[in-house]
Design an enzyme around this catalytic site. Structure first.
Site, short mmCIF file in Angstrom:
data_model
loop_
_atom_site.label_atom_id
_atom_site.label_comp_id
_atom_site.label_asym_id
_atom_site.label_seq_id
_atom_site.Cartn_x
_atom_site.Cartn_y
_atom_site.Cartn_z
N GLU A 246 -25.82 -59.75 -36.56
CA GLU A 246 -25.20 -59.30 -35.32
C GLU A 246 -25.83 -57.97 -34.93
O GLU A 246 -26.40 -57.27 -35.76
CB GLU A 246 -23.68 -59.16 -35.49
CG GLU A 246 -23.23 -58.15 -36.54
CD GLU A 246 -23.15 -56.72 -36.04
OE1 GLU A 246 -22.99 -56.52 -34.81
OE2 GLU A 246 -23.28 -55.80 -36.86
N HIS B 3 -19.67 -56.52 -33.18
CA HIS B 3 -18.95 -55.37 -32.66
C HIS B 3 -17.96 -55.83 -31.60
O HIS B 3 -18.05 -55.49 -30.42
CB HIS B 3 -19.94 -54.35 -32.08
CG HIS B 3 -20.72 -53.61 -33.11
ND1 HIS B 3 -21.66 -54.21 -33.94
CD2 HIS B 3 -20.70 -52.31 -33.47
CE1 HIS B 3 -22.19 -53.30 -34.74
NE2 HIS B 3 -21.62 -52.14 -34.47
N SER C 244 -21.33 -53.22 -39.49
CA SER C 244 -22.29 -52.35 -38.82
C SER C 244 -23.11 -51.60 -39.86
O SER C 244 -23.76 -52.21 -40.68
CB SER C 244 -21.55 -51.41 -37.85
OG SER C 244 -22.46 -50.77 -36.97
#
Length: 317
Positions: A217, A287, A111
């Site tokens: 992502e 995630h 992230s």
């Protein structure tokens, strides 16, 4: 730049626990410590681990101090971010890259940690690891591939996609494995969270994915924003120059019920279908709970028929 591989982890090693992005709290710290100890390691919390400054894990200097202290500490063998959040991009111009070069260590997280991965890859050439954060709810799949990559270097390591994610695809279609352009390709791995990869375009820390396998992502972004970020990446370098593109599982990135919008698949296919290089979506990272660990900078092979990613060299020494 020559690739620098960090020393492998060994059972009983000490892992430094830091919050370089978003702030954390006592329950998350307890969970992270339990995760690390359950995996067979010792924990050294950063001095400012519980600091809070707005939504950040302390002011930038506190977060920098904890990162630098962990790289400088000979007792610490790996550095694990407790969470992502936001704020890592604030640190890039102030990181001591020479300190990191002199003390190569495993850096793990995903992230917002993407900003650190890309900057260190660009400035140092150190292999860092896009994988679970320390407060993640680890599964057997995620733990197995994490420990194998960090502790058991092999000349080749085949990573299959998680069966658990394919099962979830029955009710949640974005978990489905999709081949948009079939084929086999090889190249160094780079990428991470789409928002951060696109935010660094035009800076000295930007990812260079030409000839590489670009992995991306995202979470909690509308399709039009996914399109905007992918377009920014494409305009900066051109997806046609990548050896392959691998999209992970993008949670909560579809249109809302009341929206007039393309679907997530329709949005990403606009960018992937024109390519000649292999392109896939729904691979087991993002995630999500069942995610594999991706070593940044390591050469790998993407095989759309086998639905695997094979690391073509060890990521640690």
């Amino acid at each position: 730049m020559k690739l620098i591989k960090p020393p492998r982890l060994k059972q009983g090693d000490t892992i430094g626990l830091v919050a370089p992005g978003g702030h954390t709290d006592a329950p998350a710290i307890a969970k992270a410590i339990k995760n690390i100890e359950t995996l067979g390691f010792r924990v050294k919390p950063g001095q400012h681990l519980d600091a809070v400054y707005g939504n950040y894990g302390g002011v930038p200097q506190q977060r920098l101090d904890d990162l630098h202290a962990m790289f400088a500490d000979p007792e610490v063998k790996a550095i694990w971010a407790i969470r992502g959040g936001s704020g890592c991009i604030q640190l890039l111009a102030h990181l001591d890259y020479e300190l990191i070069r002199r003390n190569p260590k495993i850096l793990l997280g995903y992230s917002d940690i993407t900003a650190l991965h890309l900057a260190i890859q660009k400035k140092v050439g150190l292999v860092t690891f896009h994988g679970p954060v320390a407060s993640s709810t680890l599964s057997d799949y995620s733990s197995t591939h994490l420990l194998n990559v960090l502790m058991r270097p092999e000349p080749e390591y085949v990573i299959p996609m998680a069966v658990e994610n394919s099962r979830k695809a029955v009710d949640e279609p974005h978990f489905a494995l999709r081949t948009v352009v079939s084929g086999v390709s090889e190249g160094p791995l780079t990428g991470g969270n789409l928002c951060l990869v696109s935010a660094l375009v035009g800076t000295e820390y930007a990812a260079n994915y030409k000839g590489g396998i670009l992995f991306l992502e995202e979470v909690n972004e509308a399709p039009y924003r996914i399109d905007r970020m992918m377009m920014q990446l494409h305009l900066s370098q051109g997806f046609q120059h990548a050896a392959g593109i691998m999209l992970g599982i993008c949670e909560n990135c579809g249109p809302q019920d009341e929206d007039i919008s393309l679907t997530l698949d329709e949005t990403t296919d606009q960018h992937l279908k024109p390519l000649k290089a292999p392109a896939v979506t729904g691979y087991s990272f993002g995630h999500i709970r069942h995610q594999f660990t991706i070593p940044m900078g390591i050469r790998a092979r993407l095989d759309t028929q086998r639905q695997t990613l094979t690391l073509l060299e060890p990521a640690v020494i």
